[in-house]
Enzyme design. Structure first.
Site, short mmCIF file in Angstrom:
data_model
loop_
_atom_site.label_atom_id
_atom_site.label_comp_id
_atom_site.label_asym_id
_atom_site.label_seq_id
_atom_site.Cartn_x
_atom_site.Cartn_y
_atom_site.Cartn_z
N GLU A 310 26.52 27.12 77.82
CA GLU A 310 25.04 27.57 78.16
C GLU A 310 25.46 29.15 78.66
OE1 GLU A 310 22.55 23.81 79.00
OE2 GLU A 310 23.71 24.43 80.73
N ARG A 343 34.77 20.86 82.62
CA ARG A 343 33.50 20.17 82.04
C ARG A 343 33.48 20.31 80.85
NH1 ARG A 343 28.24 21.83 83.50
NH2 ARG A 343 27.41 19.97 84.13
N ASP A 384 21.92 14.98 78.01
CA ASP A 384 21.97 15.56 79.21
C ASP A 384 21.17 14.99 80.18
OD1 ASP A 384 22.32 17.72 81.07
OD2 ASP A 384 20.71 19.20 80.33
N GLU A 412 16.79 15.60 87.74
CA GLU A 412 16.14 16.70 86.97
C GLU A 412 15.24 16.11 85.81
OE1 GLU A 412 19.28 18.79 84.97
OE2 GLU A 412 18.16 19.90 83.57
#
Lengths: 724, 724
Positions: A310, A343, A384, A412
């Site tokens: 990202e 990650r 996600d 989220e």
């Protein structure tokens, strides 16, 4: 004044609860409410009559203080806690080396299993008297043992026959804070960052201490302070002094500090022109940086890294790979005993393949190539943090690499801090999932704790839901998710029901009329949110950026895999993502017999149906309904479940302080409104493809699709700030 | 176990205070600590034996609840508060119309002076018994009276002979929150905005209630919720619903809500192409907007406007002036009884004249031209909330215009929430200043309260220092500034010493050994910060943007009047801003004989010396020292004063809970460090011009000027966000 004389004289305790006497919920699951039931009260009073807790370390001082505070609140009078061994204690708390030989013998076997952090709580006979013994190999085990003892007391459990040995099944039990240096929190919904960088290092906020204490009470032993979308400034001397101050607070609570390392830091805060991991100057820069950090923080945990993901910089910017990057950092930390947590949340705009496949594709070939102080941190599912995902196929597929679990505690994609969702139920589903990677019983839990594949190190991280809201987590019930994460990181085989019950008893009440309905409500709450947001395997149909509310219509974002339409693929014929061999073939990343089971819509669990299959609107579900009907009814079921939660909560008024009762009541009303918003927006939108009426039982939408599409939330919390 | 038997058995209450039992300081000046001294205890017990507080309004319910809560905490047992008149109350609390005729007579005269919001507290004889009577013309007067009664009780004052009539001297007693919609606060140093826009309108945070209650306790009756650097979205229906929810909470506490109106809103959230105040469509747009707001909030206060100031849009964008803009908005609000508060904080990059003169130059000619529901809000000094400024020359110079005072409670130029500075001392200095505009005795207080110039409306605003920090204000002692602002807005003739004593007694302790030294410490704290930051009339030498720490060297900002060098004018010859006729002639804006007094360095008070004069480094001060020596010694004096504060505070340990004692101790250490930073950085820099040695007694700088210049604080709190 006669005619003014009144008939009714009212005292007004009823108005009292309109004001909080003290901020409600600040004490989390450690309220230490006064115990009045006689059976345990008598036992507890006897046990705590004379207490010995010898030892001088800060950690043991904390254990004594906690004991003192808790017993005073629960039993009404301050206990007498000796700092050395008493002649005849009723409760003896001490590390093994401090025990008299005859007691050492009694716990020898237990403690050989307990390791550095475990403990034993045992009712034993000593000098012809029964005493309660809490022992451990190290000071931190004593602190954990004391917290467990108080945990059990808060649950009104008897110690008469107790013989409990417990120790953490996972090495790194970690909170990841996505906190920015300006105190905003990416995906944070409980206010702003606890870390007041401006006043550090001199000013130690009481909350740092109370935060560490809460973590220690559930066994969390590592925290990463900063956002994975990292700012290199955290590695400059000015900030490292501040980090050191926090590390000093956390240390006696058994907590190590980690930082996120921005891969381009040698350029941004150093003087180098490159951050190429194979460049000798870059290696030296990181080695020097590690030396500098360890000179301030001798037990620094290490770096958590989001690289080439990202937009974050990483080794691929220099034609290197994740192994090159991770190992370079691992080398800088190895002399000091630090770890790299790298990650695996990667997907590329240049890779046309199904996003769900990309992390596996990229990382599995690296198995065995990472240094042994590297852990690869993998989100629980391949996309996600959706309300429901199948487990990530990397679990079990990298037997020579310690895979660290990354759960999200902050909500989220789960209604922020407004929706009541008990997440241990989600975590349990993932941990219990069988990967079949080494035959039946190859559960995710056994991969994460390292037992299946004999890892030397193991870890579980949760993205924190903690902020500076008075009650830490925004929603009073979201404290259960912090608690539950910690308990599962300690023991991934605990059931979500056990956790729910523990937390409810500790936090609110031991009354069965409360525990029964509330446990059911918590457990069901996770399925409710799946139903009203993403039933039957739907996923990632959230509105853009803030992920607040539905946006299944969003299709114009620059990267295809950021668009909800990429994931649901709704058209006139049907809906869903074909991940079988006729589609993206993501199922090939799962082991047999799971793979074949997923490939066949008849054997694929319906909860994952549209994750793996594109099916006709008329496809028949197991209950005989068409897919369209079934989907619509699932959305309605979610709404109905929130209504039930509201009804249950109403009955709980006698067991909860009025401020918190009112808070949850207001939040449940928002949850109901938003559950209907999800139902209406998604069904109206999908109806433009299915062209079918809503089945009976599904509430009529109150607003038009155009209305729902027009909603904008420019200041929704948790969005990444522009400077990042 | 014999050899393990210990000699010393320790109970550990000493460890207790390491943990906060409840968040420290949340209760502000309303802790209602238990009263144990017998003289007042007996009196208070007698007075509160039977209480009548009749009436059903929400405001009166709040008064009863407060009484109940406070008396229970102070006296140990819940009192009996009747909601109607009792036969023989010892304490009778009721609006005049509810009193029996014989009591009405006794308060008639008092209440004719008390107005809508005032009250009387009087010990009277009734039916042959002494009773305490609290009465008022309206419900809010009762609430204010009850809060005052409890205030006096917290100070252990006797009511035996009380005959107190009190009422607010100023109509609008207002807090201005510079809170952004993303919950950052411009110039906020106590965390983030209390307003959780995301969860409003449904979720009413307990803090909204506790905030309103704190305000009511000191008589604040108006709050502007949003930043003067405004975002038009606050005026959209989605946000207005949220504002309504807050207004509904605040209403029974006597508090009206104001919003900041972005002048370009008709373009940004409407469909107009212009915001020209003389355009009929623009007028209609605002009239419609006002109708919409009042349909939701019938008692909406009105608009606070920053226009054509620091980049904000305004009437001048269309060739109109401030009168055109303010009156257009005033017209939209007039049918509903709302006010426009128009800020006079203007200075232009196109005007080469002294910034200190520009607001006066621009606004004084408009005197008499504003509609009568317009107030012009003027900062206390002509520059910008410096540690010390002379009063703003507009005060008294616009006799036909109600000028509203704008103080800053948040410590933008005063060390953020890290420095202990008691601001009522600053406010008092301004309010007591004599403008001489209508002869001697024309004090700023008399202009602000409207008595000097017979204004129909009056107001005082404070830019709030409140955020979501646990203790509301960041620094525990900064609560005194919120309290003190409220008390002075109620009565601008109160002395800062009275306020300091009230606050200390209520918040901490009535013990004389505490009150004496602490009162002195608070009172002196303001001069300390002037000394170590901006002595002898120096001003605006702060580092850029964040205003944290010294930056006298800054000279490269685009607008000349943003540069510290513009203000201090240091050169080889001397230092200071010549505002006499030989310079900018800003003194001409002050009335005689003040003007002449300021023009002559011999009669100009030395505290304003360099504000009005550019003087040689060798200029002789009244104490015989040269200007250079005197300045250096002032800086040192500031440092010494902080050392004294630290010594005093150390002695106060017995009177303060340990968490707060530790907090203030840590903050004072930062203040000391930063006082030295100011001293060293400023003196090293000014020394490059004066070329003189530091006089004896001034501490040697610990770092170089280059070091101080190199310091950067990219994430200092309170900076305007980039989107604004």
């Amino acid at each position: 004044m006669a005619r003014h004389i009144i008939v009714l004289i009212l005292c007004l305790p009823c108005f009292f609860p309109l004001f909080a006497q003290e901020p409600s919920g600040y004490n989390l699951w450690l309220p230490y409410s006064k115990i009045s039931e006689s059976p345990v009260l008598k036992e507890y009073t006897d046990i705590t009559k004379t207490i010995s807790l010898p030892g001088a370390s800060q950690t043991l001082q904390i254990a004594r203080t906690e004991l003192n505070r808790a017993l005073k609140k629960m039993l009404g009078a301050p206990p007498s806690v000796a700092t050395s061994l008493r002649a005849d204690p009723t409760l003896l708390i001490g590390t093994k080396d401090l025990l008299p030989p005859e007691l050492q013998k009694m716990v020898n076997d237990d403690l050989s299993r307990a390791g550095d952090e475990g403990f034993v709580i045992k009712s034993v006979k000593h000098r012809k008297k029964k005493i309660l013994l809490i022992s451990a190999n190290g000071d931190i085990g004593i602190l954990y043992g004391v917290f467990r003892f108080l945990n059990l007391m808060q649950q009104h459990q008897s110690f008469v026959k107790i013989s409990l040995v417990d120790y953490p099944k996972i090495d790194l039990r970690m909170l990841n804070h996505w906190d920015n240096l300006d105190r905003t929190i990416e995906r944070g919904y409980a206010g702003f960052s606890l870390w007041n960088w401006q006043k550090l290092p001199e000013f130690i906020d009481q909350r740092y201490i109370d935060y560490a204490r809460a973590n220690a009470s559930i066994g969390i032993n590592a925290v990463s302070l900063t956002n994975v979308n990292a700012n290199a400034l955290i590695l400059t001397p000015m900030y490292l002094e501040k980090v050191k101050a926090l590390a000093d607070v956390f240390r006696p609570y058994g907590i190590k500090v980690y930082l996120t390392a921005r891969f381009s830091a040698p350029i941004e805060i150093g003087t180098l022109k490159t951050a190429d991991p194979l460049d000798p100057n870059v290696k030296q820069w990181w080695a020097d940086k590690a030396d500098q950090i360890y000179s301030l923080i001798p037990d620094f945990g290490g770096f958590l890294v989001k690289a080439n993901s990202e937009g974050q910089p990483g080794p691929q910017n220099y034609g290197r790979n994740h192994v090159d990057g991770a190992n370079m950092l691992a080398e800088s930390l190895r002399p000091h005993g630090g770890n790299v947590i790298w990650r695996a949340f990667v997907y590329s705009e240049h890779d046309a393949d199904d996003r769900a496949k990309q992390a596996y594709t990229e990382f599995v070939p690296y198995d065995g190539k990472f240094m042994d102080n590297v852990l690869v941190q993998t989100k629980n599912g391949p996309i996600d943090f959706q309300p429901r995902e199948p487990f990530h196929p990397m679990f079990g597929a990298m037997p020579k690499t310690p895979l660290m679990m990354e759960f999200q505690i902050t909500q989220e994609y789960l209604g922020f801090s407004t929706h009541l969702v008990f997440l241990p139920k989600l975590y349990e589903e993932v941990l219990d999932a069988d990967t079949y990677q080494q035959g039946e019983g190859s559960t995710v839990a056994r991969i994460i704790d390292g037992t299946l594949q004999n890892q030397k190190i193991s870890g579980m991280a949760g993205v924190s839901n903690v902020g500076n809201d008075m009650n830490w987590t925004g929603h009073p019930m979201a404290q259960a998710n912090w608690y539950g994460f910690g308990r599962l990181a300690w023991d991934p085989y605990l059931s979500s029901e056990t956790i729910a019950e523990e937390w409810l008893r500790m936090t609110f009440s031991n009354q069965e009329a409360f525990i029964g309905p509330m446990k059911e409500m918590l457990i069901k709450s996770r399925e409710a949110v799946v139903n009203y947001m993403n039933p039957l395997g739907l996923h990632h149909i959230f509105d853009t950026g803030h992920h607040y509310g539905p946006g299944p219509w969003v299709s114009e974002l620059s990267r295809p895999e950021w668009n909800p339409t990429y994931y649901h693929n709704a058209d006139a014929k049907g809906i869903g993502f074909d991940r079988t061999p006729s589609g993206s073939n993501a199922t090939e990343q799962y082991a047999e017999p799971l793979r074949s089971r997923l490939n066949d819509p008849d054997t694929c669990p319906e909860r994952y149906l549209l994750w793996f299959h594109h099916l006709s609107w008329d496809y028949r579900l197991k209950n005989g309904k068409t897919l369209w009907q079934g989907m619509a009814l699932k959305y309605q079921e979610g709404v109905d479940q929130v209504e039930e939660m509201i009804a249950t909560w109403k009955q709980m008024q006698p067991y909860v302080d009025q401020v918190r009762h009112k808070e949850v009541q207001m939040l449940l009303q928002i949850q109901l409104k938003e559950a209907k918003w999800w139902r209406d927006a998604c069904l109206l939108y999908f109806q433009t493809f299915s062209k079918k009426d809503l089945p009976e039982g599904v509430g009529k939408p109150t607003r038009t699709l155009e209305h729902f599409k027009s909603l904008k939330f420019p200041f929704a919390p948790g969005i990444r700030p522009q400077w990042n």
